[in-house]
Design a protein around this motif. Sequence first.
Motif, PDB file in Angstrom:
ATOM      1  N   ALA A 179       0.777  -1.317  -0.132  1.00  0.00           N
ATOM      2  CA  ALA A 179      -0.174  -0.010  -0.171  1.00  0.00           C
ATOM      3  C   ALA A 179       0.986   1.388   0.045  1.00  0.00           C
ATOM      4  O   ALA A 179       1.052   1.828   0.934  1.00  0.00           O
ATOM      5  N   GLN A 180       1.595   1.346  -1.004  1.00  0.00           N
ATOM      6  CA  GLN A 180       2.601   2.543  -1.286  1.00  0.00           C
ATOM      7  C   GLN A 180       2.333   3.399  -2.514  1.00  0.00           C
ATOM      8  O   GLN A 180       1.979   2.529  -3.548  1.00  0.00           O
ATOM      9  N   ALA A 181       2.004   4.413  -2.533  1.00  0.00           N
ATOM     10  CA  ALA A 181       1.776   5.013  -3.917  1.00  0.00           C
ATOM     11  C   ALA A 181       2.883   4.857  -4.872  1.00  0.00           C
ATOM     12  O   ALA A 181       2.562   4.845  -6.021  1.00  0.00           O
ATOM     13  N   ASP A 182       4.123   4.598  -4.519  1.00  0.00           N
ATOM     14  CA  ASP A 182       5.275   4.262  -5.423  1.00  0.00           C
ATOM     15  C   ASP A 182       4.907   3.090  -6.227  1.00  0.00           C
ATOM     16  O   ASP A 182       5.327   3.128  -7.431  1.00  0.00           O
ATOM     17  N   CYS A 183       3.983   2.101  -5.754  1.00  0.00           N
ATOM     18  CA  CYS A 183       3.882   0.921  -6.539  1.00  0.00           C
ATOM     19  C   CYS A 183       3.059   1.263  -7.620  1.00  0.00           C
ATOM     20  O   CYS A 183       2.765   0.326  -8.609  1.00  0.00           O
ATOM     21  N   LEU A 184       2.225   2.202  -7.714  1.00  0.00           N
ATOM     22  CA  LEU A 184       1.248   2.614  -8.607  1.00  0.00           C
ATOM     23  C   LEU A 184       1.797   3.743  -9.794  1.00  0.00           C
ATOM     24  O   LEU A 184       1.102   3.989 -10.556  1.00  0.00           O
ATOM     25  N   GLN A 185       2.778   4.061  -9.285  1.00  0.00           N
ATOM     26  CA  GLN A 185       3.495   5.339 -10.422  1.00  0.00           C
ATOM     27  C   GLN A 185       3.687   4.704 -11.761  1.00  0.00           C
ATOM     28  O   GLN A 185       4.267   3.646 -12.011  1.00  0.00           O
ATOM     29  N   GLY A 186       3.102   5.255 -12.599  1.00  0.00           N
ATOM     30  CA  GLY A 186       3.441   5.108 -14.089  1.00  0.00           C
ATOM     31  C   GLY A 186       1.917   4.348 -14.414  1.00  0.00           C
ATOM     32  O   GLY A 186       1.629   4.265 -15.587  1.00  0.00           O
ATOM     33  N   LEU A 187       0.905   3.865 -13.602  1.00  0.00           N
ATOM     34  CA  LEU A 187       0.026   3.141 -14.256  1.00  0.00           C
ATOM     35  C   LEU A 187      -1.160   4.039 -14.467  1.00  0.00           C
ATOM     36  O   LEU A 187      -2.072   3.599 -15.366  1.00  0.00           O
ATOM     37  N   GLU A 188      -0.876   5.482 -14.487  1.00  0.00           N
ATOM     38  CA  GLU A 188      -1.903   6.230 -15.031  1.00  0.00           C
ATOM     39  C   GLU A 188      -1.729   6.438 -16.399  1.00  0.00           C
ATOM     40  O   GLU A 188      -2.441   7.216 -17.252  1.00  0.00           O
ATOM     41  N   GLN A 189      -0.625   6.010 -16.990  1.00  0.00           N
ATOM     42  CA  GLN A 189      -0.614   5.897 -18.476  1.00  0.00           C
ATOM     43  C   GLN A 189      -1.354   4.569 -19.037  1.00  0.00           C
ATOM     44  O   GLN A 189      -1.288   4.624 -20.489  1.00  0.00           O
ATOM     45  N   CYS A 190      -1.955   3.903 -18.351  1.00  0.00           N
ATOM     46  CA  CYS A 190      -2.851   2.766 -18.918  1.00  0.00           C
ATOM     47  C   CYS A 190      -4.222   2.709 -18.813  1.00  0.00           C
ATOM     48  O   CYS A 190      -4.574   3.531 -17.816  1.00  0.00           O
ATOM     49  N   SER A 191      -5.120   2.321 -19.401  1.00  0.00           N
ATOM     50  CA  SER A 191      -6.206   2.148 -19.450  1.00  0.00           C
ATOM     51  C   SER A 191      -6.764   0.837 -18.881  1.00  0.00           C
ATOM     52  O   SER A 191      -7.922   1.172 -18.377  1.00  0.00           O
ATOM     53  N   HIS A 192      -6.262   0.034 -18.959  1.00  0.00           N
ATOM     54  CA  HIS A 192      -6.462  -1.252 -18.357  1.00  0.00           C
ATOM     55  C   HIS A 192      -5.629  -2.014 -17.539  1.00  0.00           C
ATOM     56  O   HIS A 192      -4.472  -1.835 -17.833  1.00  0.00           O
ATOM     57  N   ILE A 193      -6.227  -2.932 -16.725  1.00  0.00           N
ATOM     58  CA  ILE A 193      -5.015  -3.655 -15.813  1.00  0.00           C
ATOM     59  C   ILE A 193      -5.584  -5.199 -16.034  1.00  0.00           C
ATOM     60  O   ILE A 193      -6.721  -5.591 -16.093  1.00  0.00           O
ATOM     61  N   TRP A 194      -4.563  -6.077 -15.999  1.00  0.00           N
ATOM     62  CA  TRP A 194      -4.766  -7.364 -15.723  1.00  0.00           C
ATOM     63  C   TRP A 194      -4.712  -7.662 -13.948  1.00  0.00           C
ATOM     64  O   TRP A 194      -3.764  -7.351 -13.507  1.00  0.00           O
ATOM     65  N   LEU A 225     -15.564  -4.967 -13.879  1.00  0.00           N
ATOM     66  CA  LEU A 225     -14.876  -6.361 -13.181  1.00  0.00           C
ATOM     67  C   LEU A 225     -16.082  -7.415 -12.744  1.00  0.00           C
ATOM     68  O   LEU A 225     -17.028  -7.105 -12.546  1.00  0.00           O
ATOM     69  N   ASP A 226     -15.401  -8.753 -12.601  1.00  0.00           N
ATOM     70  CA  ASP A 226     -16.118  -9.885 -12.696  1.00  0.00           C
ATOM     71  C   ASP A 226     -15.956 -10.625 -11.426  1.00  0.00           C
ATOM     72  O   ASP A 226     -16.285 -11.749 -11.250  1.00  0.00           O
ATOM     73  N   LEU A 227     -15.524  -9.818 -10.377  1.00  0.00           N
ATOM     74  CA  LEU A 227     -15.204 -10.557  -9.109  1.00  0.00           C
ATOM     75  C   LEU A 227     -15.969 -10.249  -7.934  1.00  0.00           C
ATOM     76  O   LEU A 227     -16.418  -9.328  -7.624  1.00  0.00           O
ATOM     77  N   LEU A 228     -16.011 -11.359  -6.929  1.00  0.00           N
ATOM     78  CA  LEU A 228     -16.746 -11.207  -5.611  1.00  0.00           C
ATOM     79  C   LEU A 228     -16.141 -10.399  -4.720  1.00  0.00           C
ATOM     80  O   LEU A 228     -14.804 -10.029  -4.669  1.00  0.00           O
ATOM     81  N   ASP A 229     -16.937  -9.864  -4.017  1.00  0.00           N
ATOM     82  CA  ASP A 229     -16.450  -8.825  -2.969  1.00  0.00           C
ATOM     83  C   ASP A 229     -15.562  -9.545  -2.196  1.00  0.00           C
ATOM     84  O   ASP A 229     -15.738 -10.732  -1.625  1.00  0.00           O
ATOM     85  N   GLY A 230     -14.505  -8.905  -1.880  1.00  0.00           N
ATOM     86  CA  GLY A 230     -13.413  -9.625  -0.879  1.00  0.00           C
ATOM     87  C   GLY A 230     -12.296 -10.385  -1.577  1.00  0.00           C
ATOM     88  O   GLY A 230     -11.485 -11.106  -0.908  1.00  0.00           O
ATOM     89  N   THR A 231     -12.396 -10.603  -2.973  1.00  0.00           N
ATOM     90  CA  THR A 231     -11.632 -11.391  -3.598  1.00  0.00           C
ATOM     91  C   THR A 231     -10.238 -10.849  -3.315  1.00  0.00           C
ATOM     92  O   THR A 231      -9.509  -9.790  -3.484  1.00  0.00           O
ATOM     93  N   PRO A 232      -9.263 -11.886  -3.042  1.00  0.00           N
ATOM     94  CA  PRO A 232      -7.781 -11.435  -2.707  1.00  0.00           C
ATOM     95  C   PRO A 232      -7.063 -11.411  -4.223  1.00  0.00           C
ATOM     96  O   PRO A 232      -7.315 -12.176  -5.037  1.00  0.00           O
ATOM     97  N   ILE A 233      -6.233 -10.359  -4.310  1.00  0.00           N
ATOM     98  CA  ILE A 233      -5.553 -10.184  -5.463  1.00  0.00           C
ATOM     99  C   ILE A 233      -3.936 -10.755  -5.259  1.00  0.00           C
ATOM    100  O   ILE A 233      -3.302 -10.078  -4.143  1.00  0.00           O
ATOM    101  N   LEU A 234      -3.513 -11.356  -6.178  1.00  0.00           N
ATOM    102  CA  LEU A 234      -2.063 -11.825  -6.170  1.00  0.00           C
ATOM    103  C   LEU A 234      -1.041 -10.970  -6.907  1.00  0.00           C
ATOM    104  O   LEU A 234      -0.057 -10.659  -6.457  1.00  0.00           O
ATOM    105  N   ASP A 235      -1.770 -10.384  -8.264  1.00  0.00           N
ATOM    106  CA  ASP A 235      -0.680  -9.587  -8.712  1.00  0.00           C
ATOM    107  C   ASP A 235      -1.416  -8.516  -9.632  1.00  0.00           C
ATOM    108  O   ASP A 235      -2.747  -8.822  -9.965  1.00  0.00           O
ATOM    109  N   ILE A 236      -0.935  -7.299  -9.897  1.00  0.00           N
ATOM    110  CA  ILE A 236      -1.648  -6.420 -11.011  1.00  0.00           C
ATOM    111  C   ILE A 236      -0.284  -6.186 -12.087  1.00  0.00           C
ATOM    112  O   ILE A 236       0.668  -6.046 -11.663  1.00  0.00           O
ATOM    113  N   LYS A 237      -1.008  -6.289 -13.114  1.00  0.00           N
ATOM    114  CA  LYS A 237       0.013  -5.893 -14.496  1.00  0.00           C
ATOM    115  C   LYS A 237      -0.928  -5.117 -15.349  1.00  0.00           C
ATOM    116  O   LYS A 237      -1.942  -5.202 -15.521  1.00  0.00           O
TER     117      LYS A 237
END
Length: 247
Positions: A42-57, A121-133
């Motif tokens: 939960a660090q803003a640095d982890c999301l830096q640059g993602l604003e250049q993307c429209s979608h994520i996996w 998104l098609d995920l149930l509330d509370g779904t744990p995330i392993l990675d974002i790409k």
Amino acid sequence: MSIELEFIARVRSPYLEKFGIPRQPGLASGLHSRIELLGEYAQADCLQGLEQCSHIWLQFVFHDSLETRWRPKVRPPRLGGNKGMGVFATRSPVRPNPIGLSIAKIERIDTEHVAIDVSGLDLLDGTPILDIKPYVPYVDMQGEAVNQFAEEAPSALNVVFENGAREFCSLWDTRQTSVLGLSELITQVLAQDPRPAYQKGKSGAREYGMTLRPDLSGPVLNIRWVYISTETGLESLTVISIAEVRV
């Protein structure tokens, strides 16, 4: 060989139960979810640059299917629930390893609370995330790709609202700030026909219900509707009631 994985985020989603969740991402594009990063991630640095993307996996865990033992063959809803296919030829949530992959459209990046607001998104509330790409169009979008089992999206059902349900939607819209009205959001979900596959193709009328939280900061709604099927194949879906649920 085995490895240990950590959850890096959790999903806050309108879908509070498995029944009613669209079977693929993007089919209910008007509904928004939130990806909240956890712990050291939960660090803003982890999301830096993602604003250049429209979608994520999103790589996630089917946490509500962990107690169900996987089988080599499953019965996909697209085949009516009575024909089998190999588990690796389907997107069944019951798998040897309960890992899924989904795509979502980025609506906003919240660097203050270290979260990503997404739609479709098609995920149930509370779904744990392993990675974002990040989604990378020139490699992820394969124009020549073929899937003969699922060549096109299922036909959408026509959804109508009884007077009481429509009046509820109108009142809701005066209090909420959603881009789409409540009736349109509900239509996007129900038009995909969330009935169990084994119940399709049977004539008669049957009532169903689900809970939905259209606005993540708003109340939970109990939505009830009736499917009517005739022997000639005519199908109709009528929303008969909508009510707030006290939780």
